[in-house]
Design an enzyme around this catalytic site. Structure first.
Site: not given
Length: 273
Positions: A26, A230-232
């Site tokens: 992540s 979600g990390d982007a």
């Protein structure tokens, strides 16, 4: 290792699948996307003292991330990501050496304006104490701290009291959660801005003392793979949030996440069948 079964999994026998290998983790995902947006980014972590670890760190460096504070020890971890027909992910994790990161050089926080911490970092010692020390150094330097709640399984395993205690200890300025993790946002410190992502539905941005603001997502056809989206999103929010209000940063985050999903779709279409 991302696995997209081409049919329902038949346990005890074979299931035809598309399988790809990617650099993951992540925090590393957030760092790589933020660097791609032009932000100066530093990654703090530990990977295996092996061929896989050195290749992964080299790739992260080539993506524009400062990897001078990465440590090499033990064996590199692996995550198997099972992606269903709707693009939802189920992760099988073997984190290996990353959980063993012990201590952080305070110099690693020099010049840092934002420290982003996936809550995965408190899953075990000595990494948990290392994360707490890094966050304390960041606060001492006046840096912004953001936390991603990361995983319902992690939150359930820790329990309400432990999660609340850790969030109070980390005292983040921003807390991210996906749809399943959003109910845990009530445990965030009162000063934190919270961002609840709801897939294709609007994200909800809640600033202290203000009414929650729904921020529509960017319309896309159903993605085949949502790994890393979600990390982007977090990277887009944090880079834009240096100069923008939280709701505007969330709009930028949706655009970055959508671009990430489009690239995954293109990569999948170009992959030989």
């Amino acid at each position: 290792i991302v696995v997209r079964p081409m049919a329902p999994i038949r346990f005890g026998t074979d299931t035809e699948s598309h399988i790809t290998h990617r650099r993951g983790g992540s925090a590393a995902n957030v760092a790589a996307v933020a660097a791609g947006l032009g932000a100066p980014v530093r990654f703090i972590g530990q990977v295996g003292d092996d061929r896989a670890g050195r290749r992964l760190v080299a790739e992260l460096g080539e993506a524009g991330v400062d990897v001078s504070h990465v440590r090499f020890a033990g064996t590199t971890g692996t995550i198997v990501v099972l992606v269903d027909a709707a693009g939802e992910r189920t992760m099988l994790t073997d984190r290996r050496t990353c959980l063993g990161l012990a201590g952080v050089d305070p110099a690693a926080l020099d010049g840092v304006s934002t420290l982003h911490v996936p809550l995965y970092g408190i899953a075990a010692e000595p990494l948990a104490s290392t994360v707490a020390a890094a966050v304390a150094h960041a606060h001492d330097r006046g840096a912004r701290v953001s936390v991603d709640l990361s995983s319902v399984a992690l939150l359930d395993g820790l329990g309400r009291r432990a999660v609340e205690g850790w969030l109070a200890r980390l005292d983040p300025h921003v807390v991210f959660a996906n749809d399943d993790e959003a109910p845990w946002l009530v445990l965030a410190p009162s000063r934190a801005t919270t961002v609840a992502k709801h897939g294709a539905d609007p994200a909800i941005v809640s600033e202290p003392g203000r009414a929650p603001v729904p921020v529509p997502a960017v319309g896309l056809e159903a993605p085949g793979d949502t790994t890393g989206a979600g990390d982007a999103f977090a990277a887009g929010f944090l880079v834009a949030g240096v100069d923008a209000a939280p709701a505007d940063a969330c709009r930028a985050a949706h655009r970055v996440a959508a671009d990430h999903l489009r690239r995954l779709t293109v990569d999948d279409q170009l992959r030989p069948r």
